[in-house]
Design a protein around this motif. Structure first.
Motif, mmCIF file in Angstrom:
data_model
loop_
_atom_site.group_PDB
_atom_site.id
_atom_site.type_symbol
_atom_site.label_atom_id
_atom_site.label_comp_id
_atom_site.label_asym_id
_atom_site.label_seq_id
_atom_site.Cartn_x
_atom_site.Cartn_y
_atom_site.Cartn_z
ATOM 1 N N LEU A 182 0.829 -1.213 0.000
ATOM 2 C CA LEU A 182 0.000 0.000 0.000
ATOM 3 C C LEU A 182 0.860 1.258 0.000
ATOM 4 C CD1 LEU A 182 -3.030 -0.709 2.377
ATOM 5 C CD2 LEU A 182 -2.877 -0.902 -0.095
ATOM 6 N N ALA A 183 1.992 1.204 -0.657
ATOM 7 C CA ALA A 183 2.847 2.389 -0.771
ATOM 8 C C ALA A 183 2.169 3.405 -1.700
ATOM 9 C CB ALA A 183 4.223 1.997 -1.297
ATOM 10 N N LEU A 184 1.887 4.589 -1.190
ATOM 11 C CA LEU A 184 1.191 5.622 -1.945
ATOM 12 C C LEU A 184 2.135 6.768 -2.276
ATOM 13 C CD1 LEU A 184 -2.061 5.798 0.233
ATOM 14 C CD2 LEU A 184 -1.757 4.557 -1.921
ATOM 15 N N SER A 185 1.894 7.402 -3.399
ATOM 16 C CA SER A 185 2.669 8.577 -3.775
ATOM 17 C C SER A 185 2.118 9.804 -3.051
ATOM 18 C CB SER A 185 2.598 8.797 -5.288
ATOM 19 O OG SER A 185 1.268 9.147 -5.671
ATOM 20 N N ALA A 186 2.853 10.923 -3.156
ATOM 21 C CA ALA A 186 2.392 12.170 -2.531
ATOM 22 C C ALA A 186 1.064 12.610 -3.129
ATOM 23 C CB ALA A 186 3.453 13.256 -2.693
ATOM 24 N N ALA A 187 0.920 12.450 -4.454
ATOM 25 C CA ALA A 187 -0.337 12.828 -5.103
ATOM 26 C C ALA A 187 -1.483 11.937 -4.635
ATOM 27 C CB ALA A 187 -0.183 12.742 -6.629
ATOM 28 N N ASP A 188 -1.197 10.634 -4.431
ATOM 29 C CA ASP A 188 -2.235 9.730 -3.924
ATOM 30 C C ASP A 188 -2.676 10.152 -2.525
ATOM 31 O OD1 ASP A 188 -2.028 8.226 -6.243
ATOM 32 O OD2 ASP A 188 -0.594 6.801 -5.365
ATOM 33 N N CYS A 189 -1.732 10.505 -1.680
ATOM 34 C CA CYS A 189 -2.065 10.906 -0.307
ATOM 35 C C CYS A 189 -2.911 12.186 -0.293
ATOM 36 C CB CYS A 189 -0.792 11.114 0.517
ATOM 37 S SG CYS A 189 0.138 9.588 0.850
ATOM 38 N N GLU A 190 -2.583 13.130 -1.167
ATOM 39 C CA GLU A 190 -3.365 14.355 -1.235
ATOM 40 C C GLU A 190 -4.793 14.073 -1.715
ATOM 41 O OE1 GLU A 190 -1.348 17.165 -3.656
ATOM 42 O OE2 GLU A 190 0.358 17.403 -2.287
ATOM 43 N N ALA A 191 -4.939 13.183 -2.692
ATOM 44 C CA ALA A 191 -6.263 12.880 -3.224
ATOM 45 C C ALA A 191 -7.126 12.127 -2.208
ATOM 46 C CB ALA A 191 -6.128 12.067 -4.512
ATOM 47 N N LEU A 192 -6.512 11.270 -1.398
ATOM 48 C CA LEU A 192 -7.263 10.457 -0.441
ATOM 49 C C LEU A 192 -7.369 11.111 0.937
ATOM 50 C CD1 LEU A 192 -5.723 6.966 -1.311
ATOM 51 C CD2 LEU A 192 -7.947 7.861 -2.029
ATOM 52 N N GLU A 193 -6.740 12.250 1.101
ATOM 53 C CA GLU A 193 -6.704 12.907 2.414
ATOM 54 C C GLU A 193 -8.088 13.211 2.980
ATOM 55 O OE1 GLU A 193 -4.418 16.670 4.572
ATOM 56 O OE2 GLU A 193 -4.266 16.355 2.412
ATOM 57 N N PRO A 194 -9.076 13.713 2.199
ATOM 58 C CA PRO A 194 -10.396 13.978 2.788
ATOM 59 C C PRO A 194 -11.063 12.734 3.375
ATOM 60 C CG PRO A 194 -10.171 15.113 0.679
ATOM 61 C CD PRO A 194 -8.997 14.202 0.806
ATOM 62 N N LEU A 195 -10.947 11.585 2.689
ATOM 63 C CA LEU A 195 -11.537 10.357 3.215
ATOM 64 C C LEU A 195 -10.851 9.920 4.504
ATOM 65 C CD1 LEU A 195 -12.057 8.278 -0.066
ATOM 66 C CD2 LEU A 195 -13.847 9.199 1.433
ATOM 67 N N ALA A 196 -9.535 10.002 4.521
ATOM 68 C CA ALA A 196 -8.801 9.626 5.727
ATOM 69 C C ALA A 196 -9.118 10.576 6.880
ATOM 70 C CB ALA A 196 -7.301 9.616 5.442
ATOM 71 N N ALA A 197 -9.281 11.859 6.563
ATOM 72 C CA ALA A 197 -9.619 12.832 7.610
ATOM 73 C C ALA A 197 -10.975 12.506 8.227
ATOM 74 C CB ALA A 197 -9.619 14.240 7.026
ATOM 75 N N GLU A 198 -11.917 12.006 7.418
ATOM 76 C CA GLU A 198 -13.226 11.627 7.947
ATOM 77 C C GLU A 198 -13.101 10.444 8.910
ATOM 78 O OE1 GLU A 198 -17.219 11.885 8.688
ATOM 79 O OE2 GLU A 198 -15.900 13.294 7.644
ATOM 80 N N TRP A 199 -12.219 9.489 8.595
ATOM 81 C CA TRP A 199 -11.971 8.371 9.512
ATOM 82 C C TRP A 199 -11.501 8.899 10.868
ATOM 83 C CZ3 TRP A 199 -10.826 2.767 8.897
ATOM 84 C CH2 TRP A 199 -11.438 2.222 7.759
ATOM 85 N N LEU A 200 -10.520 9.789 10.838
ATOM 86 C CA LEU A 200 -9.961 10.304 12.088
ATOM 87 C C LEU A 200 -10.988 11.153 12.826
ATOM 88 C CD1 LEU A 200 -6.355 11.268 10.923
ATOM 89 C CD2 LEU A 200 -7.168 9.113 11.898
ATOM 90 N N ALA A 201 -11.833 11.889 12.086
ATOM 91 C CA ALA A 201 -12.852 12.711 12.727
ATOM 92 C C ALA A 201 -13.884 11.865 13.448
ATOM 93 C CB ALA A 201 -13.534 13.599 11.696
ATOM 94 N N ARG A 202 -14.061 10.618 13.008
ATOM 95 C CA ARG A 202 -15.033 9.728 13.645
ATOM 96 C C ARG A 202 -14.422 8.919 14.784
ATOM 97 N NH1 ARG A 202 -19.094 7.532 8.834
ATOM 98 N NH2 ARG A 202 -19.441 9.567 7.875
ATOM 99 N N GLY A 203 -13.237 9.296 15.217
ATOM 100 C CA GLY A 203 -12.655 8.688 16.401
ATOM 101 C C GLY A 203 -11.632 7.601 16.154
ATOM 102 N N THR A 204 -11.263 7.327 14.893
ATOM 103 C CA THR A 204 -10.276 6.287 14.600
ATOM 104 C C THR A 204 -8.876 6.795 14.897
ATOM 105 O OG1 THR A 204 -11.705 5.475 12.822
ATOM 106 C CG2 THR A 204 -9.420 4.720 12.826
ATOM 107 N N THR A 205 -8.099 6.029 15.658
ATOM 108 C CA THR A 205 -6.718 6.407 15.935
ATOM 109 C C THR A 205 -5.833 6.026 14.755
ATOM 110 O OG1 THR A 205 -6.200 4.277 16.946
ATOM 111 C CG2 THR A 205 -7.110 5.993 18.388
ATOM 112 N N PRO A 206 -4.667 6.633 14.603
ATOM 113 C CA PRO A 206 -3.775 6.247 13.505
ATOM 114 C C PRO A 206 -3.429 4.762 13.507
ATOM 115 C CG PRO A 206 -3.066 8.326 14.456
ATOM 116 C CD PRO A 206 -4.177 7.823 15.329
#
Length: 288
Positions: free
Chosen positions: A154-178
């Motif tokens: 699951l190695a992601l590029s910088a562009a992949d991380c930027e594109a998926l950042e909103p979805l990941a932020a929603e996970w963390l906002a719902r209480g998921t720890t890293p």
């Protein structure tokens, strides 16, 4: 003075007093602002009291001046809950000798503390903001970048991380720890993962954790429209006034009811009744 707990409250964040504190205001507003500024905390400053307290302006003029002072950033009216055990509310008017923006007032009324000075300053132009690179990555970006460290599939590029950042932020906002985030996304990976970005996006959507219900809390402060005193949400007020008062609809007379008499017709009808009563009285006197 108002009842204990009510009346004027001085807002924080005032600059030192100066002779031109209210020079930017019209004469009437500057006069009343200077009067309110000299009142002690807890003093009554409703329209009726301020009209009686000084000889120059009546209630309507004072009401208009207070609305203008609110729009200029000098005051806000609120209801505050002062007792957590029973619903005891007081009505207060926060006054600041130094004018503040809506953003400053909203922050202060929500937190009870004065925001930083930058809250009152104008935002930077868009080109200046875009020219400044971010100093650090967000927790969501860091969690996505750490997936490749936990499992190279699951190695992601910088562009992949930027594109998926909103979805990941929603996970963390719902209480998921890293740690839980990494475990959920790297569990049971197929071999090989042909497209790490597409696979991660699919898992972020399919395994999105449920929203956690927020605990119900009783509000401790409710902001009111300075003019009509209607409780409003902060974003619904501009300059401390609700939309109806800003557009002038709150001061307009209600439309006449269908079939209702006009004021002129009411006066004519009353005159006819008076004339009839005078005629009856005359006949009575003549009979006696």
């Amino acid at each position: 003075m108002a009842s204990p707990g009510y009346g004027k409250q001085t807002a924080p964040g005032e600059l030192p007093p100066a002779a031109d504190d209210f020079a930017h205001l019209p004469v009437r507003e500057a006069y009343l602002a200077s009067l309110i500024n000299n009142l002690p905390d807890g003093a009554a400053m409703d329209v009726k009291t301020l009209a009686v307290y000084q000889p120059l302006f009546g209630q309507m003029a004072v009401r208009t001046a207070l609305n203008n002072l609110s729009t200029a950033g000098h005051l806000r009216r609120v209801r505050e809950r002062v007792n957590a055990e029973r619903p005891q509310w007081v009505f207060r008017t926060y006054f600041s000798r130094t004018p503040h923006s809506d953003a400053w007032w909203n922050y202060f009324l929500a937190t009870g503390g004065a925001p930083e000075a930058s809250t009152d300053s104008a935002p930077d132009p868009p080109e200046e903001r875009s020219a400044t690179p971010p100093s650090s990555v967000s927790p969501a970006y860091a969690a996505l970048a750490g997936l490749g460290v936990a499992d190279t599939r699951l190695a992601l590029s910088a562009a992949d991380c930027e594109a998926l950042e909103p979805l990941a932020a929603e996970w963390l906002a719902r209480g998921t720890t890293p740690a839980l985030f990494t475990a959920a996304l790297t569990a049971g990976l197929p071999t090989p993962v042909h497209s790490p970005a597409a696979f991660t996006r699919r898992r972020l959507i399919d395994k999105m954790p449920p929203e956690r219900p927020l605990p119900q809390q009783q509000p401790t402060r409710i902001i009111e429209c300075t003019d009509c005193r209607t409780p409003c949400r902060p974003h619904a007020l501009l300059g401390g006034l609700c939309r109806a008062c800003r557009s002038g609809r709150a001061t307009k007379a209600p439309p006449p009811r269908p079939g209702a008499l006009s004021p002129i017709a009411v006066r004519r009808h009353a005159d006819r009744i008076r004339q009839g009563l005078r005629g009856d009285n005359t006949q009575l006197l003549q009979a006696r």
